[in-house]
Design a protein around this motif. Structure first.
Motif, PDB file in Angstrom:
ATOM      1  N   ALA A 223     -17.141  24.103 -10.894  1.00 30.23           N
ATOM      2  CA  ALA A 223     -15.802  23.964 -10.676  1.00 30.23           C
ATOM      3  C   ALA A 223     -15.121  22.911 -11.114  1.00 30.23           C
ATOM      4  N   GLU A 224     -13.625  22.814 -11.212  1.00 30.13           N
ATOM      5  CA  GLU A 224     -12.974  21.779 -11.629  1.00 30.13           C
ATOM      6  C   GLU A 224     -13.306  20.460 -11.265  1.00 30.13           C
ATOM      7  N   SER A 225     -13.395  20.393  -9.761  1.00 31.72           N
ATOM      8  CA  SER A 225     -13.522  19.191  -9.060  1.00 31.72           C
ATOM      9  C   SER A 225     -14.782  18.482  -9.687  1.00 31.72           C
ATOM     10  N   PHE A 226     -15.828  18.942  -9.985  1.00 31.56           N
ATOM     11  CA  PHE A 226     -17.104  18.734 -10.454  1.00 31.56           C
ATOM     12  C   PHE A 226     -16.590  17.662 -11.730  1.00 31.56           C
ATOM     13  N   TYR A 227     -15.934  18.280 -12.459  1.00 32.38           N
ATOM     14  CA  TYR A 227     -15.519  17.458 -13.828  1.00 32.38           C
ATOM     15  C   TYR A 227     -14.601  16.312 -13.688  1.00 32.38           C
ATOM     16  N   LEU A 228     -13.613  16.477 -12.629  1.00 35.56           N
ATOM     17  CA  LEU A 228     -12.767  15.434 -12.153  1.00 35.56           C
ATOM     18  C   LEU A 228     -13.797  14.140 -11.486  1.00 35.56           C
ATOM     19  N   GLN A 229     -14.896  14.542 -10.796  1.00 40.55           N
ATOM     20  CA  GLN A 229     -15.823  13.590 -10.284  1.00 40.55           C
ATOM     21  C   GLN A 229     -16.399  12.891 -11.141  1.00 40.55           C
ATOM     22  N   TYR A 230     -17.187  13.475 -12.382  1.00 32.66           N
ATOM     23  CA  TYR A 230     -17.911  12.917 -13.319  1.00 32.66           C
ATOM     24  C   TYR A 230     -17.540  12.694 -14.529  1.00 32.66           C
ATOM     25  N   SER A 231     -16.275  13.083 -15.054  1.00 32.71           N
ATOM     26  CA  SER A 231     -15.638  12.772 -16.273  1.00 32.71           C
ATOM     27  C   SER A 231     -14.340  12.219 -15.930  1.00 32.71           C
ATOM     28  N   ARG A 232     -13.278  12.952 -16.394  1.00 32.42           N
ATOM     29  CA  ARG A 232     -11.986  12.371 -16.103  1.00 32.42           C
ATOM     30  C   ARG A 232     -11.089  13.639 -15.955  1.00 32.42           C
TER      31      ARG A 232
END
Length: 534
Positions: A223-232
């Motif tokens: 999910a996009e939320s995962f990427y927002l949490q761990y990358s940018r």
């Protein structure tokens, strides 16, 4: 600046103890050694997402002999020089591969590191209309060359995403070297190795495995939320925008031609899956690891480099690629273990790391900047103008050969060269200027890194060392090539062969990989810069 000693790869021979004083670990002498280079695989990419890995990277973290403090302890942290080090065990100063490109003083021309005018690139339909490539410019033997010398029945192959990575790892005596050629979307080779593409690679190309990704889209694995949490955030300042600019990436459209698709796919995780599939095919079709003679397969995975250059190492694209590569490597490791058990040794490292996007570093509060190419050239021109007046010189003090490689005027004295360097070092983005003529007498750490990558017939007179986190000559995306930790620090890991898993924290060098594997294979060779270590 920190001291970087040597970067090591580790393994231990069944036959005898290592030549150094450390205690070796007992391992099985393998029937097959598989060496994997992940292009632009900085050490941090393995640790940053460690808790989310479930496949190959988890295996490296938990079940390998993992060297956590390993470095390319030389300048020119680039694809050509880096790959020339990994399986030769010597620095670029001896491999002769001083850059991806270099100015050859004798030929008086710019050369690609594996350029060879006497060979041709060979595809399924014969010679391609391109400059030939081969290992001709490599000045030392590779592990594969030594293995063929010691045991003529041994088989040596390489398959990679780039010509220079496969060629420089395999060497001059390999049975086959193949790489992905994006102009045709197939595996190709060099006429240096074979006059025609062998039937088994022709068969692989006939199936057009890369086409299975067309018109597949590259979508996030989570999910996009995962990427927002761990990358940018997905669309970020400094990225080099490609295609539709952010997720999901359409690899091809009905109106696009094949060449666009073949080029675009190499910037996706599918490119590495393609090479790993080809590696399995080569192992099976060539019966690697099935007789008493040990075999060697070198694999070059290039997608991390293309993705990192384009979007940066901490982008959503890079994170998604690491998650997917983790899965692909996990499946590949399982296949090798199922086929060979303890008769296979898998070693992994990288040709270099990468600098994060300056815009990202600045967001984190780090002093980081982009330095346009013209800024340096303009500043050099101003310094040169002042010094020409001071020296009473009518001619230019330096000449840029092929517009990129700086050389001093032959009439300049050592004192005048040093004076020029000191003026350049006053620029706020320059840490050091290293002069080739001074390397024999310089004892400092920075000069030491340059000396290890300096081969006079193929090296410039002057090296600009930019300050840490200052990125030069790239208006978008990012790159590597410096002496700084983000470019030098890479993983080294060994799996299989009965080696006891452990995290080894001592500082080691990538030049230690080849001598360690040579010792495992029972090869006696005393001209490595590195040494076999536990």
């Amino acid at each position: 600046m920190r001291t970087i000693f040597v970067i090591l790869v580790a393994f231990i021979s069944l036959q005898s103890c290592f030549s150094n004083t450390r205690n070796p670990h007992q391992v099985n002498q393998p029937k097959l050694v598989v060496f994997i280079s992940i292009d632009q695989w900085h050490r941090d990419l393995l640790e940053r997402y460690q808790e989310h890995y479930t496949g190959g990277f988890k295996t490296i973290w938990e079940d390998s002999r993992f060297y956590t403090n390993a470095y390319h302890d030389h300048a020119a942290t680039l694809t050509g020089p880096g790959h020339s080090v990994l399986l030769t065990g010597v620095y670029p100063a001896k491999t002769g591969i001083t850059g991806n490109y270099f100015y050859d003083r004798e030929a008086e021309e710019k050369l690609y590191c594996v350029e060879d005018h006497h060979s041709r690139v060979i595809g399924s339909d014969g010679a391609l209309d391109e400059t030939g490539v081969s290992p001709k410019n490599l000045l030392v033997p590779t592990l594969g060359d030594l293995l063929k010398d010691s045991n003529p029945d041994a088989k040596v192959f390489a398959v990679s995403g780039k010509d220079r990575s496969g060629i420089l790892m395999a060497g001059k005596k390999a049975d086959g070297v193949y790489w992905y050629e994006s102009s045709v979307g197939q595996l190709v080779t060099s006429s240096y190795y074979e006059e025609t593409l062998p039937d088994f690679i022709q068969s692989y190309n006939l199936a057009s495995p890369v086409d299975k990704f067309n018109p597949k889209a590259w979508r996030r694995l989570k999910a996009e939320s995962f990427y927002l949490q761990y990358s940018r955030q997905d669309l970020f300042a400094g990225e080099k925008l490609v295609g539709n600019k952010n997720f999901p990436y359409q690899l091809a459209t009905k109106s696009s031609d094949d060449r666009y698709f073949y080029s675009m796919v190499k910037r996706t995780p599918f490119a590495d899956q393609y090479i790993l599939d080809a590696a399995e095919y080569i192992i099976d079709s060539q019966d690697l690891g099935l007789d008493d003679a040990p075999d060697l397969l070198a694999i070059g995975l290039s997608a991390t480099d293309y993705i990192g250059h384009t979007w940066g190492p901490y982008s959503q694209e890079a994170l998604d690629h690491m998650l997917r590569l983790d899965q692909s490597l996990g499946q590949f490791f399982e296949t090798l273990t199922r086929q060979f058990g303890q008769d296979v040794v898998i070693a992994l490292s990288a040709d270099h790391g990468v600098q994060p996007l300056p815009e990202y570093l600045a967001q984190q509060g780090t002093d980081a900047r982009r330095i346009p190419t013209m800024t340096l050239l303009d500043d050099i021109a101003a310094i040169e103008s002042n010094l020409r007046f001071e020296f009473g010189f009518d001619e230019p003090l330096i000449e840029f050969k092929e517009e990129s490689y700086p050389f001093f005027h032959l009439k300049l004295t050592p004192q005048q060269k040093r004076r020029f360097a000191e003026e350049v070092e006053k620029l706020d983005y320059i840490e050091r200027v290293v002069i080739g003529d001074e390397l024999d007498t310089s004892q400092d750490e920075v000069s030491g890194y340059v000396a290890k990558a300096y081969y006079q017939p193929r090296s410039s007179d002057i090296y600009w060392i930019y300050k840490e986190n200052y990125l030069a000559n790239r208006s978008l995306g990012t790159t590597h090539g410096s002496i700084h930790k983000y470019d030098q620090h890479v993983p080294i890991a060994f799996i299989g062969g009965g080696l006891k898993p452990a995290h080894v924290t001592e500082s080691v060098s990538t030049t230690d990989i080849a001598p360690t594997l040579a010792h495992i294979l029972g090869i006696d060779f005393d001209q490595f810069d590195g040494s076999a270590l536990p």
